[in-house]
Design a protein around this motif. Sequence first.
Motif, PDB file in Angstrom:
ATOM      1  N   ASP A 431       9.963  -6.532  26.633  1.00 62.00           N
ATOM      2  CA  ASP A 431       9.302  -5.680  27.631  1.00 62.00           C
ATOM      3  C   ASP A 431       9.173  -4.255  27.110  1.00 62.00           C
ATOM      4  O   ASP A 431       8.168  -3.576  27.358  1.00 62.00           O
ATOM      5  N   GLU A 432      10.213  -3.797  26.387  1.00 59.67           N
ATOM      6  CA  GLU A 432      10.157  -2.445  25.820  1.00 59.67           C
ATOM      7  C   GLU A 432       9.026  -2.342  24.810  1.00 59.67           C
ATOM      8  O   GLU A 432       8.284  -1.358  24.789  1.00 59.67           O
ATOM      9  N   ALA A 433       8.870  -3.381  23.967  1.00 66.97           N
ATOM     10  CA  ALA A 433       7.805  -3.365  22.973  1.00 66.97           C
ATOM     11  C   ALA A 433       6.442  -3.339  23.644  1.00 66.97           C
ATOM     12  O   ALA A 433       5.536  -2.595  23.228  1.00 66.97           O
ATOM     13  N   ARG A 434       6.256  -4.134  24.691  1.00 59.34           N
ATOM     14  CA  ARG A 434       4.969  -4.146  25.388  1.00 59.34           C
ATOM     15  C   ARG A 434       4.694  -2.799  26.045  1.00 59.34           C
ATOM     16  O   ARG A 434       3.542  -2.355  26.121  1.00 59.34           O
ATOM     17  N   ASP A 435       5.746  -2.151  26.516  1.00 54.84           N
ATOM     18  CA  ASP A 435       5.576  -0.846  27.151  1.00 54.84           C
ATOM     19  C   ASP A 435       5.186   0.212  26.125  1.00 54.84           C
ATOM     20  O   ASP A 435       4.315   1.050  26.379  1.00 54.84           O
ATOM     21  N   VAL A 436       5.807   0.165  24.925  1.00 55.73           N
ATOM     22  CA  VAL A 436       5.567   1.200  23.919  1.00 55.73           C
ATOM     23  C   VAL A 436       4.285   0.925  23.136  1.00 55.73           C
ATOM     24  O   VAL A 436       3.444   1.806  22.961  1.00 55.73           O
ATOM     25  N   VAL A 437       4.126  -0.306  22.641  1.00 58.42           N
ATOM     26  CA  VAL A 437       2.954  -0.620  21.828  1.00 58.42           C
ATOM     27  C   VAL A 437       1.693  -0.634  22.675  1.00 58.42           C
ATOM     28  O   VAL A 437       0.610  -0.263  22.220  1.00 58.42           O
ATOM     29  N   GLY A 438       1.800  -1.075  23.919  1.00 57.40           N
ATOM     30  CA  GLY A 438       0.658  -1.015  24.812  1.00 57.40           C
ATOM     31  C   GLY A 438      -0.197  -2.269  24.773  1.00 57.40           C
ATOM     32  O   GLY A 438       0.195  -3.324  24.255  1.00 57.40           O
ATOM     33  N   PRO A 439      -1.427  -2.165  25.279  1.00 60.25           N
ATOM     34  CA  PRO A 439      -2.292  -3.345  25.424  1.00 60.25           C
ATOM     35  C   PRO A 439      -2.659  -4.017  24.106  1.00 60.25           C
ATOM     36  O   PRO A 439      -3.091  -5.172  24.117  1.00 60.25           O
ATOM     37  N   PHE A 440      -2.503  -3.321  22.988  1.00 59.00           N
ATOM     38  CA  PHE A 440      -2.929  -3.934  21.729  1.00 59.00           C
ATOM     39  C   PHE A 440      -2.121  -5.188  21.407  1.00 59.00           C
ATOM     40  O   PHE A 440      -2.589  -6.049  20.662  1.00 59.00           O
ATOM     41  N   LEU A 441      -0.905  -5.309  21.950  1.00 58.06           N
ATOM     42  CA  LEU A 441      -0.138  -6.529  21.733  1.00 58.06           C
ATOM     43  C   LEU A 441      -0.869  -7.737  22.314  1.00 58.06           C
ATOM     44  O   LEU A 441      -0.882  -8.820  21.726  1.00 58.06           O
ATOM     45  N   LEU A 442      -1.481  -7.562  23.488  1.00 53.48           N
ATOM     46  CA  LEU A 442      -2.263  -8.654  24.079  1.00 53.48           C
ATOM     47  C   LEU A 442      -3.465  -8.989  23.206  1.00 53.48           C
ATOM     48  O   LEU A 442      -3.827 -10.157  23.048  1.00 53.48           O
ATOM     49  N   ASN A 443      -4.085  -7.959  22.627  1.00 57.02           N
ATOM     50  CA  ASN A 443      -5.221  -8.204  21.741  1.00 57.02           C
ATOM     51  C   ASN A 443      -4.785  -8.922  20.476  1.00 57.02           C
ATOM     52  O   ASN A 443      -5.509  -9.783  19.960  1.00 57.02           O
TER      53      ASN A 443
END
Length: 687
Positions: A431-443
């Motif tokens: 969750d921390e990674a998704r919060d910091v890295v942002g939407p690009f993880l979904l991409n």
Amino acid sequence: RNAGFSQANPQRLYLPVVADPEYQPGAINVEAQQNNRSSLLWWMRHLIQVRRSHPVLATGDVEFLFPDNRKVLVFLRTLGEERVLVVANLARSAQFVELDLSRFAGMVPVELFGPTAFPRIGELPYFLTLGPYGSYWFALTRDEDTAAEEGPRIPSLSVRGEWATLLDRRRRRQLEQVLPAFLQRQRWFGAKGKTMSGAEIGNVVPLGPAGALAFVTVSYAEGEPDVYVLPLAARTAEGDGWPPPETAVIAEVEASDGRWLLFDGVWEGAVAEALLALFDRRPPRASGLDVERTGSFRRIRGGRDPLPAQVLSGEQSNTSIAFGDRLILKLIRRLETGRNPDLEIGRFLTERVAFPNTAPVAGAISARGVGREPGTVAIVHGFVPNEGDAWSFALDALDDYYGEALARATQGPAPQPPPPLAWLPPEPPSDEARDVVGPFLLNAELLGQRVAELHLALASGVDDPAFAPEPFTAMYQRSLYQSIRSLASRVLRRLRSRFPDAEGAADLLEREREVFDRLDALLRGGRIEGMRIRVHGDFHLGQVLWTGSDFVIIDFEGEPARPLGERRIKRSPLADVAGMLRSFDYAAEQALRAPSTAMRVPEDPRPVLEDWARAWRRWTSAAFLARYLETAEDGPLVPEDDEQARRLLDALVLEKAVYELGYEMDNRPDWVATPVRGILELLDDAG
């Protein structure tokens, strides 16, 4: 028995064939000389080529120099800005000579037969030694450092008649003389690491009054020649519309009808339109060109109304021209015998499996006469509306990420990255990674899914020998190991000789043994399962378009530095995965160098952001890889055993990083540190 000249009885020949055992046809014949690159026949061919490539030797002004050693003949021939110095030993014994060349101080003598650069000329006498009856032909050239500071100089040519007279067979020499310097400036010229010995214009296909399409054979001091495709166009020098960029200009031409700028014809709209028009009215057979269209060409083309042409930026080995919002024509700059993988794979995905996430193939132009098979000159695809490539998309995301990282850096360290990317299965983003890295993880996850779907589509052609999957055999496993090991050996040897002082180079060279130990793991763990299929071959973020909601994969040509046949070989689909993982690394590095990042930090941003960059690379790679493996489970492409998959992916990522190092040394020396750092990180991860 008569040396191939006659079938008659040897006794009845008017002039008998030479019977001397030393020179008779059985000892000296054309076939044997042709097969021996060190023969007199090949030497004479080389001599004639060098002589014809330098008209100054025939028509230049002559100035004799008079050294103290009267057994050495020295003269200078000058034609325009070209100077050739000839030094010949007329004695049967070795001689030395001192020459006063101080007026050419700063210039470099390049021996034409090598070609080999000799020490730069200074103010002191220039010293040479020559063997018995030995000779040198030196071209006096500008020092490379000085030339780089001054920038490219536009040569001047003159011709009687129209500018196009330069392309006549008997008048091409002066244009061929200036082509090597022009080619060296082009991003699409792929032999910058080689020494050119000349360029010769072969077939020329007229494209109406707009210009012509020329096929240029480039010869090198070592290795086989290449054939490059070069559209040519001209505009009056006094007119408007200087062709962008300036590096596209070949020469100024003084013709009977005025002064002209001769330049790369892709920048001339009329030339681009003439290339596209070949699909509407097929070229005459005498042109040596063939045109093929897919069944969807008319639908994609949308009638015969003129379409505005625009050269797309960001090209490297080829050049793409957009025609409105309907078509993209990709000009294949280096012509090779055989079917281009981009055309072959593109047609398969378009016509056989209807893969939706790629640009449809509409047709192609090929050239006869380059070998037993035609060579692909251009490929036409349907235009895909997009917001740019995934590389630009990633850089925009990284710009936001680094801005957020600088704000958070004062509050605490970077988020803990996952384990090294080669340890499988990948750890899902926290969750921390998704919060910091942002939407690009979904991409990144979506991109991993699309790549897996591509590989499943390429593996579906079980009834086509060119696409049918093949098992990952023990023999192929060993050949893969040997090829990567040989590549690493060559590249590290070049790093030691050319860039030993590059950032991180000394550390990598000290750990060279670790590189080969890492590769040995590919064999130590035993047999690797899985399948080999046709793959993209040169997969990175620049080969993917972002439409705003999805990804479209393009350009299946493969790595341009590899031979065409090698690019068509079936490989593990993890080779494409390795290319994308390395591309994430490059994107993180490029964003660190961006002016927007530097503006946020007065000092070097690397110490502050390095840990954050590593976290972004690893989390993005993990997200991409996890979704890829999840989607690829629908087929037997990837080894089911995690340890086998880890060993294979580890070796392929290392192979890609080593390949990048070789590429950067030849093309972008300023980027050598990036693949060096990537290799060192891989070695550290192993520890």
